[in-house]
Scaffold this motif. Structure first.
Motif, PDB file in Angstrom:
ATOM      1  N   ASN A 153      22.500  -2.691   7.774  1.00 48.47           N
ATOM      2  CA  ASN A 153      23.482  -3.665   7.299  1.00 48.47           C
ATOM      3  C   ASN A 153      23.419  -5.011   7.998  1.00 48.47           C
ATOM      4  OD1 ASN A 153      24.842  -2.555   5.100  1.00 48.47           O
ATOM      5  ND2 ASN A 153      26.157  -1.302   6.390  1.00 48.47           N
ATOM      6  N   HIS A 199      20.591  -3.847  -4.730  1.00 53.36           N
ATOM      7  CA  HIS A 199      21.714  -4.697  -4.308  1.00 53.36           C
ATOM      8  C   HIS A 199      21.417  -6.157  -4.620  1.00 53.36           C
ATOM      9  CE1 HIS A 199      23.958  -7.163  -1.299  1.00 53.36           C
ATOM     10  NE2 HIS A 199      24.945  -6.351  -1.659  1.00 53.36           N
ATOM     11  N   GLN A 218      26.300  -1.451  -4.741  1.00 56.73           N
ATOM     12  CA  GLN A 218      26.560  -1.152  -3.342  1.00 56.73           C
ATOM     13  C   GLN A 218      25.488  -0.211  -2.792  1.00 56.73           C
ATOM     14  OE1 GLN A 218      28.545  -1.977  -0.871  1.00 56.73           O
ATOM     15  NE2 GLN A 218      29.707  -3.514  -2.027  1.00 56.73           N
ATOM     16  N   VAL A 239      26.853   3.432   6.241  1.00 58.57           N
ATOM     17  CA  VAL A 239      26.455   2.211   5.543  1.00 58.57           C
ATOM     18  C   VAL A 239      27.658   1.610   4.812  1.00 58.57           C
ATOM     19  CG1 VAL A 239      25.072   1.298   3.626  1.00 58.57           C
ATOM     20  CG2 VAL A 239      24.018   2.807   5.307  1.00 58.57           C
ATOM     21  N   TYR A 240      28.460   2.472   4.192  1.00 59.06           N
ATOM     22  CA  TYR A 240      29.661   1.995   3.487  1.00 59.06           C
ATOM     23  C   TYR A 240      30.698   1.443   4.465  1.00 59.06           C
ATOM     24  CZ  TYR A 240      33.871   1.993   0.642  1.00 59.06           C
ATOM     25  OH  TYR A 240      35.024   1.608  -0.004  1.00 59.06           O
ATOM     26  N   LYS A 266      29.635  -2.068   5.829  1.00 60.90           N
ATOM     27  CA  LYS A 266      29.093  -3.006   4.833  1.00 60.90           C
ATOM     28  C   LYS A 266      29.594  -4.432   5.037  1.00 60.90           C
ATOM     29  CE  LYS A 266      32.578  -1.653   1.387  1.00 60.90           C
ATOM     30  NZ  LYS A 266      33.357  -2.907   1.299  1.00 60.90           N
TER      31      LYS A 266
END
Length: 286
Positions: free
Chosen positions: A33, A54, A60, A99-100, A103
């Motif tokens: 990220n 992306h 996402q 990762v989420y 972000k």
């Protein structure tokens, strides 16, 4: 004689393996990220695919990684058996989750070269830690194993094929420079994984052919305090049997070994090689 390590209790060792998987996956996710994604460095794997999607469709990355990782894991279990187990499933699910969560982290750099270098280092460190937990993060590694099983291609070639297609796609979608940055990231990642797995402490392995085998052997055993193995060898020209001494020493002990052999037998024939990893008495445990 050096005291043997007793090792960890099996339950503690298992817990530590899961800790490795979680920490390693988190490092990979953050590196993705803050370094790779903002610089559009699609350096292979599911993360590379998510970077491309992306940039082109604004999907996402975490969702893309879940959407690819979960079916690949299921296909791996169905087609290859249950060899992957719970630990690989944890890595498969946890990496996109981090990762989420990360972000919205600010990019560490907007220079694609720095992004590919430090992103590759971060991903390599994270994957190396995950591998130390005897697991993987799934993704295209599973796809490569499936292709390997059903095509007969070597596993290495399958990995190169998949990552190569992703990098080629990056070249078509972005430009050739972005593909070159992706190759840099891939290279740095592979080297960093090796460093995490093996470490910086390279040892030296010496093969010694000498007419004073007994004196050299005793010196290595008692003056350097290292083990030595006596092998049987034959001269290629004379066909006479010649003993060969093999020993492994740390980098810091190598100069002492050279001086010791030279002082005992200046005409000794010595071959020295790097030993990337040494397991056993006096060195690290597996």
């Amino acid at each position: 004689m050096r005291k043997r390590n007793q090792g960890l209790h099996p339950k503690i060792e298992m817990i530590m393996e899961y800790v490795y998987i979680l920490i390693g996956s988190a490092i990979v996710a953050v590196a993705f990220n803050v370094f790779l994604l903002p610089n559009r460095v699609a350096s292979g794997g599911v993360s590379g695919i998510s970077t491309i999607l992306h940039a082109t469709l604004e999907w996402q990355p975490a969702y893309v990684q879940w959407a690819l990782n979960i079916p690949l894991f299921i296909a791996g279990v169905v087609l290859l058996g249950k060899q992957f187990g719970l630990k690989t499933l944890v890595g498969t699910l946890f990496l996109p989750f981090i990762v989420y969560l990360t972000k919205d982290f600010d990019p560490a750099t907007h220079d694609p070269l720095l992004g590919s270098l430090f992103g590759g280092i971060g991903v390599g460190i994270g994957l190396g830690i995950v591998f130390r937990g005897k697991a993987s993060t799934g993704g295209t590694d599973l796809a490569a194993q499936i292709i390997h099983k059903y095509t007969g291609l070597s596993l290495g070639k399958c990995v190169i094929l998949i990552d190569g297609l992703i990098v080629l796609t990056a070249a078509l979608v972005f430009d050739i420079e972005q593909a070159l940055y992706a190759l840099i990231g891939l290279f740095v990642t592979s080297k960093t994984i090796d460093l995490v797995q093996v470490g910086f402490g390279y040892s030296k392995m010496a093969m010694i052919i000498t007419n004073k085998e007994k004196e050299v052997r005793e010196a290595i055993l008692h003056k350097i305090d290292r083990g030595v193995t006596k092998l049987s060898g034959y001269g290629g020209y004379t066909e006479h049997e010649r003993p060969v001494l093999m020993c492994v020493v740390e980098q810091t002990e190598f100069t002492k070994l050279k001086q010791l052999v030279k002082s005992i037998d200046p005409s000794a024939f010595v071959v020295v090689m790097d030993a990337a990893e040494v397991l056993g008495e006096g060195f690290k445990r597996a």
